[in-house]
Design a protein around this motif. Structure first.
Motif, PDB file in Angstrom:
ATOM      1  N   ASP A   1       0.849  -1.191   0.000  1.00  0.00           N
ATOM      2  CA  ASP A   1       0.000   0.000   0.000  1.00  0.00           C
ATOM      3  C   ASP A   1       0.880   1.234   0.000  1.00  0.00           C
ATOM      4  OD1 ASP A   1      -1.843   1.996   0.307  1.00  0.00           O
ATOM      5  OD2 ASP A   1      -2.746   1.203   2.151  1.00  0.00           O
ATOM      6  N   LEU A   2       0.932   1.933  -1.134  1.00  0.00           N
ATOM      7  CA  LEU A   2       1.792   3.110  -1.251  1.00  0.00           C
ATOM      8  C   LEU A   2       1.203   4.345  -0.600  1.00  0.00           C
ATOM      9  CD1 LEU A   2       3.067   2.728  -4.933  1.00  0.00           C
ATOM     10  CD2 LEU A   2       4.337   2.324  -2.818  1.00  0.00           C
ATOM     11  N   THR A   3      -0.051   4.264  -0.148  1.00  0.00           N
ATOM     12  CA  THR A   3      -0.640   5.401   0.566  1.00  0.00           C
ATOM     13  C   THR A   3      -0.412   5.306   2.068  1.00  0.00           C
ATOM     14  OG1 THR A   3      -2.808   4.345   0.872  1.00  0.00           O
ATOM     15  CG2 THR A   3      -2.453   5.551  -1.179  1.00  0.00           C
ATOM     16  N   ALA A   4       0.090   4.164   2.530  1.00  0.00           N
ATOM     17  CA  ALA A   4       0.300   3.944   3.965  1.00  0.00           C
ATOM     18  C   ALA A   4       1.762   4.184   4.330  1.00  0.00           C
ATOM     19  CB  ALA A   4      -0.104   2.523   4.340  1.00  0.00           C
ATOM     20  N   LEU A   5       2.006   4.264   5.639  1.00  0.00           N
ATOM     21  CA  LEU A   5       3.372   4.411   6.129  1.00  0.00           C
ATOM     22  C   LEU A   5       4.094   3.067   6.066  1.00  0.00           C
ATOM     23  CD1 LEU A   5       2.663   6.506   9.363  1.00  0.00           C
ATOM     24  CD2 LEU A   5       2.789   7.293   6.998  1.00  0.00           C
ATOM     25  N   ASP A   6       5.402   3.107   5.998  1.00  0.00           N
ATOM     26  CA  ASP A   6       6.197   1.881   6.042  1.00  0.00           C
ATOM     27  C   ASP A   6       6.462   1.535   7.508  1.00  0.00           C
ATOM     28  OD1 ASP A   6       7.857  -0.242   5.707  1.00  0.00           O
ATOM     29  OD2 ASP A   6       9.532   0.877   4.843  1.00  0.00           O
ATOM     30  N   SER A   7       5.655   0.644   8.028  1.00  0.00           N
ATOM     31  CA  SER A   7       5.758   0.302   9.445  1.00  0.00           C
ATOM     32  C   SER A   7       7.053  -0.431   9.766  1.00  0.00           C
ATOM     33  CB  SER A   7       4.561  -0.558   9.871  1.00  0.00           C
ATOM     34  OG  SER A   7       4.505  -1.749   9.097  1.00  0.00           O
ATOM     35  N   THR A   8       7.702  -1.021   8.766  1.00  0.00           N
ATOM     36  CA  THR A   8       8.959  -1.738   9.000  1.00  0.00           C
ATOM     37  C   THR A   8      10.155  -0.796   9.092  1.00  0.00           C
ATOM     38  OG1 THR A   8       9.453  -2.044   6.643  1.00  0.00           O
ATOM     39  CG2 THR A   8       8.030  -3.690   7.700  1.00  0.00           C
ATOM     40  N   TRP A   9       9.996   0.440   8.621  1.00  0.00           N
ATOM     41  CA  TRP A   9      11.057   1.451   8.601  1.00  0.00           C
ATOM     42  C   TRP A   9      12.194   1.079   7.650  1.00  0.00           C
ATOM     43  CZ3 TRP A   9      12.314   5.700  12.305  1.00  0.00           C
ATOM     44  CH2 TRP A   9      11.181   6.136  13.008  1.00  0.00           C
ATOM     45  N   ILE A  10      12.003   0.098   6.791  1.00  0.00           N
ATOM     46  CA  ILE A  10      13.072  -0.292   5.871  1.00  0.00           C
ATOM     47  C   ILE A  10      13.336   0.817   4.855  1.00  0.00           C
ATOM     48  CG2 ILE A  10      13.732  -1.931   4.068  1.00  0.00           C
ATOM     49  CD1 ILE A  10      12.223  -4.082   5.589  1.00  0.00           C
TER      50      ILE A  10
END
Length: 336
Positions: A220-229
């Motif tokens: 999902d490109l509208t969401a944040l990257d929760s993995t922080w990668i």
């Protein structure tokens, strides 16, 4: 009556804001799906479009002609390539970097090389001018202050004449920054408009497509990257660019050292900032930084520099990558 009208408008404001963002609305007081908690970047966008809020400057930027042009570039690349949105963002970044910033970076190195080759002549002029000023100061009884001001004034004039003669004023080397930074901002804002459903391309919404246009751990490109990668990768690549620049500078001035420390701090600060924006923007930042690193390494190649007709300088090396690796190893690995 005015009080009643004011109350109705106050109740309608949240609805108007949600419609402006393309977010779902409740059909009634107790019916329909409930709204999910909004991420930080979505809350910030609500305050940015709210009437009378302090985010008016951002609203003007998001609706500006350069941002609309960036949106059209992204939409055109997506339609022409047929790629998913992660591929379109990657393709657009590579194309813009290759067509715009790479030639400007080569021109920057061309100007800096000509300026570097002028340094022996400038030092020779400085030595002769210093001797002439000392003679005049002795004959005319100038004070040290007057002699110093006379020297500086004439030195600036003579150096400026050299830059004009060789058409290599150092200010021309900054053209890359004046083009690259605005382009980076406009593309980032355009992707943010897409991610929050506030695109200014009439009749076309890409928010739903971005929501399924990712890959791997960020579908999902509208969401944040929760993995922080993605955010950490952006910071690491930016730090690599800074360190490569620092390794090629021997005997940096105090000002250059301060600038290097500042850019290092900004690179680290980009990590938490990137963790608070949609993945589409962070993906663009990562691709842009990776292209910047690649261009930096490419412009060290003697063959590519010769192809771009960049003058040979005293500081050039026939084995730039070997020297860079040796300097990196000595600074970060072999030191005790």
């Amino acid at each position: 009556m005015l009080c009643t009208l004011g109350g109705r408008l106050a109740r309608l404001q949240p609805t108007l804001r949600l419609r402006a963002l393309g977010l779902p609305l409740l059909s009634g007081p107790m019916s329909g799906p409930k709204l999910q908690p909004l991420p930080v970047w979505a809350v910030a966008s609500i305050s940015a479009v709210a009437p009378g809020s302090t985010g008016g400057w951002y609203e003007a930027l998001a609706a500006s002609a350069p941002v609309r042009a960036a949106e059209e570039v992204l939409l055109g690349a997506h339609a022409a390539s047929g790629l998913p949105w992660w591929g379109s963002i990657l393709l657009t970044t590579v194309a813009l970097r290759g067509a715009v910033t790479l030639p400007l970076a080569a021109y920057q190195h061309y100007i800096l090389a000509k300026v570097e080759n002028l340094q022996p002549e400038i030092k020779n002029i400085a030595r002769h001018l210093n001797q002439e000023v000392a003679v005049y100061a002795s004959q005319l009884g100038w004070s040290k202050r007057v002699a110093r001001l006379t020297y500086l004034r004439n030195m600036r004039r003579l150096v400026s004449e050299l830059y004009i003669r060789d058409n290599c004023h150092p200010f021309k080397a900054t053209v890359l920054v004046w083009i690259q930074l605005p382009m980076w901002i406009f593309m980032s804002v355009a992707l943010r408009n897409f991610s929050i459903g506030a695109t200014h391309s009439e009749g076309f919404s890409v928010q739903e497509q971005l929501a399924t246009g990712g890959i791997l751990w960020f579908p999902d490109l509208t969401a944040l990257d929760s993995t922080w990668i993605l955010p950490v990768s952006v910071g690491v690549i930016n730090l690599l660019i800074v360190e490569i620049f620092a390794l090629q500078k021997i005997g940096m001035s105090r000002f250059q050292m301060y600038v290097t420390y500042f850019v290092r701090a900004v690179s680290v600060l980009m990590i938490p900032i990137a963790a608070t924006v949609p993945s589409s923007i962070v993906l663009y930042w990562l691709c842009s930084s990776f292209m910047g690193l690649s261009q930096n390494l490419l412009l060290r190649s003697p063959g590519f520099r010769h192809l771009c007709r960049i003058p040979v300088t005293k500081s050039d090396s026939d084995t730039p990558y070997k020297d860079l690796f040796a300097a990196f190893y000595a600074k970060f690995i072999s030191r005790k």
